[in-house]
Design an enzyme around this catalytic site. Sequence first.
Site, PDB file in Angstrom:
ATOM      1  N   GLU A  49     132.797  -3.522 -48.237  1.00  0.00           N
ATOM      2  CA  GLU A  49     132.114  -4.819 -48.255  1.00  0.00           C
ATOM      3  C   GLU A  49     133.047  -5.939 -48.738  1.00  0.00           C
ATOM      4  OE1 GLU A  49     128.080  -6.763 -50.327  1.00  0.00           O
ATOM      5  OE2 GLU A  49     129.076  -5.044 -51.241  1.00  0.00           O
ATOM      6  N   LYS A 122     122.639  -9.072 -44.747  1.00  0.00           N
ATOM      7  CA  LYS A 122     122.134  -8.256 -45.849  1.00  0.00           C
ATOM      8  C   LYS A 122     120.729  -8.677 -46.252  1.00  0.00           C
ATOM      9  CE  LYS A 122     123.802  -6.746 -50.437  1.00  0.00           C
ATOM     10  NZ  LYS A 122     124.981  -6.825 -51.325  1.00  0.00           N
ATOM     11  N   CYS A 159     125.566  -2.523 -49.108  1.00  0.00           N
ATOM     12  CA  CYS A 159     125.561  -2.360 -50.555  1.00  0.00           C
ATOM     13  C   CYS A 159     124.153  -2.209 -51.129  1.00  0.00           C
ATOM     14  CB  CYS A 159     126.334  -3.499 -51.201  1.00  0.00           C
ATOM     15  SG  CYS A 159     126.908  -3.094 -52.889  1.00  0.00           S
TER      16      CYS A 159
END
Length: 300
Positions: A49, A122, A159
Amino acid sequence: MAAVGGERKVVVSALQFACTDDVKTNVDHAERLVREAHAKGANIILIQELFEGYYFCQAQREDYFQRAKPRKDHPTILRMQNLARELGVVIPVSFFEEANTAHYNSVVVIDADGKDLGLYRKSHIPDGPGYQEKFYFSPGDTGFQVFETKFAKIGIAICWDQWFPEAARAMVLMGAEILFYPTAIGSEPQDSNLDSSQHWKRVMQGHAGANIVPLVASNRIGKEVIETEHGPSQITFYGNSFIAGPTGEILSAANDKDEAVLVYEFDLNKIKMKRKSWGVFRDRRPDLYKVLLTLDGSRI
């Protein structure tokens, strides 16, 4: 996509390395490891990431918004498109996206011919000591995405998304054959005794096993110090990148200190038959899951 005797083989890779705070140095480093993974036979290669620089979310600083760039003509994305085309590999690319007045923590998926297959933003944005992402990123508006690449249908989440079983299940319901999680996680600045690395791995192993799909996680290593409004903040990123099989078993893993290029081969047709025969999708009861649409568990 190879198909011999009913087999459909794909080789996946997870990269792990320490970042500097210089974009060119990091992108050069990523390219070198992508080439190493390709030399080992990898078809789909996951980079960690926000690999263009330090994990800047340790601080709330206006100047760090200068790191964001639009998706169109993004220099790192363009470079990775050329690399994917040259090597014939799939590369998900994490970047800090500027979209008019909005900002996102995003991934584009580049197919083996260099084509940009689409964008995932995200969905779950953390906010805590050392991981103050809500200052920089809006919650993603793409919904969960599955990308049909040359080698497999893949689901990508980022994540903090990896802690949510709903995200993994949604991507597999949408057809994902492999799950990929680019990550930046390490020590907790407020508690030096807290090590979440084993918890982090076990949660994703559960996603793989519950959905009967392989899973690839890529995390960074190294110590990064960021100047904040309250003085320096430090995170030591714990690596532990891994590739899990469809029962959650870890098949290839890195440690918490060393650079790594992990690879593993899967037969997706064999896994597909296992997923069908195990019955976890046959016996689902979506009519009973409406409570998942609430925050407090009340029935709607």
